[in-house]
Design an enzyme around this catalytic site. Structure first.
Site, PDB file in Angstrom:
ATOM      1  N   ASN A 108       0.810  -1.214   0.000  1.00  0.00           N
ATOM      2  CA  ASN A 108       0.000   0.000   0.000  1.00  0.00           C
ATOM      3  C   ASN A 108       0.848   1.272   0.000  1.00  0.00           C
ATOM      4  OD1 ASN A 108      -2.623  -1.168  -0.001  1.00  0.00           O
ATOM      5  ND2 ASN A 108      -2.291  -1.801   2.122  1.00  0.00           N
ATOM      6  N   THR A 136       2.733  -8.114  -1.143  1.00  0.00           N
ATOM      7  CA  THR A 136       2.361  -8.057   0.265  1.00  0.00           C
ATOM      8  C   THR A 136       2.375  -9.455   0.823  1.00  0.00           C
ATOM      9  OG1 THR A 136       0.571  -7.597   1.820  1.00  0.00           O
ATOM     10  CG2 THR A 136      -0.092  -8.259  -0.367  1.00  0.00           C
ATOM     11  N   ILE A 137       2.829  -9.606   2.060  1.00  0.00           N
ATOM     12  CA  ILE A 137       2.588 -10.906   2.681  1.00  0.00           C
ATOM     13  C   ILE A 137       1.238 -10.868   3.398  1.00  0.00           C
ATOM     14  CG2 ILE A 137       4.995 -11.594   2.938  1.00  0.00           C
ATOM     15  CD1 ILE A 137       4.559 -10.965   5.995  1.00  0.00           C
ATOM     16  N   ASP A 138       0.834  -9.668   3.810  1.00  0.00           N
ATOM     17  CA  ASP A 138      -0.367  -9.523   4.646  1.00  0.00           C
ATOM     18  C   ASP A 138      -1.670  -9.664   3.868  1.00  0.00           C
ATOM     19  OD1 ASP A 138       1.311  -9.005   6.751  1.00  0.00           O
ATOM     20  OD2 ASP A 138       1.224  -6.831   6.505  1.00  0.00           O
ATOM     21  N   MET A 181       2.635 -13.482  11.044  1.00  0.00           N
ATOM     22  CA  MET A 181       2.743 -12.064  10.707  1.00  0.00           C
ATOM     23  C   MET A 181       1.360 -11.519  10.316  1.00  0.00           C
ATOM     24  SD  MET A 181       6.373 -11.371   8.832  1.00  0.00           S
ATOM     25  CE  MET A 181       7.630 -10.612   9.862  1.00  0.00           C
ATOM     26  N   GLY A 182       1.251 -10.210  10.229  1.00  0.00           N
ATOM     27  CA  GLY A 182      -0.020  -9.572   9.875  1.00  0.00           C
ATOM     28  C   GLY A 182      -0.557  -8.808  11.069  1.00  0.00           C
ATOM     29  N   ARG A 183      -0.204  -7.518  11.164  1.00  0.00           N
ATOM     30  CA  ARG A 183      -0.584  -6.769  12.362  1.00  0.00           C
ATOM     31  C   ARG A 183      -2.055  -6.353  12.352  1.00  0.00           C
ATOM     32  NH1 ARG A 183       2.095  -5.844  16.365  1.00  0.00           N
ATOM     33  NH2 ARG A 183       4.065  -6.292  15.316  1.00  0.00           N
ATOM     34  N   GLU A 238      -0.062 -11.377  14.857  1.00  0.00           N
ATOM     35  CA  GLU A 238       0.821 -10.592  15.736  1.00  0.00           C
ATOM     36  C   GLU A 238       0.168  -9.327  16.285  1.00  0.00           C
ATOM     37  OE1 GLU A 238       4.264  -9.010  13.588  1.00  0.00           O
ATOM     38  OE2 GLU A 238       3.077  -8.856  11.773  1.00  0.00           O
ATOM     39  N   ARG A 290       8.148 -14.579   6.139  1.00  0.00           N
ATOM     40  CA  ARG A 290       8.124 -13.909   4.829  1.00  0.00           C
ATOM     41  C   ARG A 290       9.335 -14.255   3.971  1.00  0.00           C
ATOM     42  NH1 ARG A 290       9.209  -7.960   7.418  1.00  0.00           N
ATOM     43  NH2 ARG A 290      11.466  -7.896   7.206  1.00  0.00           N
TER      44      ARG A 290
END
Lengths: 391, 391
Positions: A108, A136-138, A181-183, A238, A290
């Site tokens: 983004n 993106t990994i998220d 991961m992924g806030r 996370e 990642r």
């Protein structure tokens, strides 16, 4: 229009960002009528501003192919916040180095940079085409069905959850909390549900940032599962939050856009230990989530190559200020196709898990999510064998 | 002597304990003149005491072969502390089920159990042969050069350190502290040095429990590396101690032989953040370190199969109270051979890294360690590519 083509990486790397680089360079080399040299900015947008380039079109094919199995960014990346004058400088740098095409690979934040550079070039009267490659990994990029990087991060979590579950069930003496991961978006944690596809063993609960965390409820569920099964496996994103929106762990360090929190998995494990007196531990693979090439998804890698090549083609075809997106071709077998999205539609919009992908109790995913996610992780996970008492 | 053969797993699982199971079952089935049925105790020594068995000799070969790619223990394992009467009961259970051969697969604790069962059988006048199959991820079993389980744990750490280093160097904004398993012995953390073999990128420092941790010295080194390189990668064993022998993190939970500490990696990252004001993070793969099949070492797997088969052959040949060990066959190419070690020589002796494998400054390993360790991790790690500024 003939000139040089520059590729810039932005934000955190993934297991396939270099695959997109491979796709872009390979495609660009097919168009000597339009592309003179292919440059990589070494160190992201900061590297571009410092005019640190390498000539990727001069790299032998054999070495270039190593990009497909190289994690992180082979040309570096950055998270430097950019000012308005930086974009004007970038436009001038493009002019100076005869760069006519810029491909921005990122999430983004990078699509925001992509849009601003596009406008700065127009304002400076520099003829440059700017196209975005999604990364993106998220899986939090808007409009596109998914983006390169997510499938491999999803495969990683599914595979390790399957392995850790196998471990915990074979020595059922504790609660294990795995941190994905992924806030702000729970897509990666959610993908741990695919661990169940192999042999029925997978996470007992999945905690997503899309649902508020309620401590008493969490402890009740853990206690019940522990009584029933002994070993318990929980996957958490996370970035869990309390019902009031605050993080369940306090921030320990802040710099610019980045905030560092204590580990959610360690926090949950400590809750189980201190409030329930049950042994608990946490597994936080962190950056491995990642950067693992062993768990790279073949589908993700192929789509990453396509995204890079498509972005290159789009720029050469005269497109500007767009990002390559993916959508599914309807049918019984997974198939995707690319399309172009104006960057202003994706700039800084964060995409979260929709309600139909989260189970009613908020602690798991729905079959619809599993169906959506399964093709993205590539080949089936390894099949395991477990024996039960017979005599 | 003809009868049934029982295999029991003890302690924490590894990536290849099931490979030893495969080797033992396959070998036993070759001797129908001596072995009637092959049993697996479901749930370790506790499962043996509850007489929970499965008949492994009846499992189809196709399913049995899945053991080679199944992490953790396919027949379960346990950490139950055993009393003197438990061993006497085990001896009676052997008699009851016509078990003439028992293979104990485990680490130091299991070899202790192995020796005690051997003596209990003698005392009870039960004719049972007890042989140990070595298993450890920590490589802390005495007398043997190394033992199955370590090579895969070593490969895991080497591979992820290589990947995380690639990530940190491509986005050099923080210090990353990777936590390796191994509370009292630093063998696994040390193996991260093999990450350097691929393309020169690897850990900047390796912290081992064999050397005292001195906070000021650690911070000075981190500051210097950060100034020089930006991104810094540190690998630490999970069990660092202060010069007085106390853990650098306080214990948070104790049950029997198990003590749970806070995470050393998170503690070191927090030190860097709070005392140096430098961004830092920790990666603690935890159980993944011992359960990853993707990073299973082919050499480790093969030796695990051999250890299982050799233990079986030793028992059938009349050996008793011995464990299978490995030693190197001198020569330019790695080759190992097995030999038998009386269990009392290995029982509860913990083997640490010798001085000649630790660098003079105590924060790295020596070339001698790298030479010793390299063959154990199997095939070479993946080669990566990185580009530098040229223009």
């Amino acid at each position: 229009m003939k000139g040089n083509l520059l590729i810039v990486h932005g934000g955190a790397p993934t297991a396939v960002i270099n695959s997109s680089l491979y796709g872009a360079v390979t495609e660009a080399k097919k168009h000597p009528d339009q592309v003179d040299k292919v440059y990589g900015a070494i160190g992201g947008s900061g590297g571009m501003l410092r005019e640190q380039f390498c000539e990727l079109s001069a790299v032998p094919e054999e070495e270039l192919r190593l990009l497909l199995q190289t994690p992180a960014s082979a040309i570096g990346t950055s998270r430097d916040p950019l000012e308005a004058e930086d974009y004007a400088n970038m436009a001038r740098i493009c002019k100076k180095h005869d760069i006519k095409y810029v491909l921005f690979n990122g999430g983004n934040g990078s699509m925001d940079a992509c849009g601003k550079l596009y406008k700065a070039c127009v304002a400076e009267g520099v003829d440059v085409r700017v196209v975005g490659i999604p990364k993106t990994i998220d899986n939090d990029i808007a409009v596109t069905d998914h983006a390169p990087g997510f499938g491999s991060a999803a495969r990683y979590i599914a595979a390790i959850t399957s392995e850790v579950s196998q471990d915990v069930r074979s020595l059922p003496i504790h609660v294990s909390v795995i941190e994905a991961m992924g806030r702000n978006a729970g897509w990666i944690a959610a993908a741990s549900a695919l661990a169940r596809s192999g042999n029925g063993d997978g996470p007992d609960m999945i905690y997503l940032p899309e649902r508020p965390f309620i401590e008493e409820e969490f402890l009740e569920r853990v206690l019940e599962l522990h009584r029933k099964k002994g070993g318990v496996v929980i996957v958490t994103s996370e970035g869990l939050c309390n019902p009031d929106g605050s993080s369940i762990v306090p921030p320990i360090f802040k710099v610019g856009r980045s905030v560092y929190y204590g580990d959610v998995s360690a926090h949950l494990a400590n809750l189980v230990i201190q409030k329930l007196g049950i042994k608990a531990r946490s597994e936080k693979p962190g950056i491995c989530n990642r950067s693992s090439i062993a768990f790279q998804s073949s589908v993700d890698r192929e789509e990453a190559v396509i995204a890079g090549a498509e972005a290159c083609r789009a720029a050469l075809n005269g497109e500007n200020g767009v990002m390559v997106g993916f959508r599914r071709v309807p049918g019984p077998v997974y198939k995707s196709e690319t399309f172009l999205i104006p960057v202003e539609q994706v700039m800084l919009h964060e995409r979260k898990m929709p309600d139909e992908f989260i189970s009613a109790d908020g602690r798991d995913v729905t079959p619809a999510f599993v169906d959506w996610c399964r093709p993205l992780i590539g080949e089936e996970l390894r099949r395991f064998v477990t024996f039960k008492p017979q005599l």
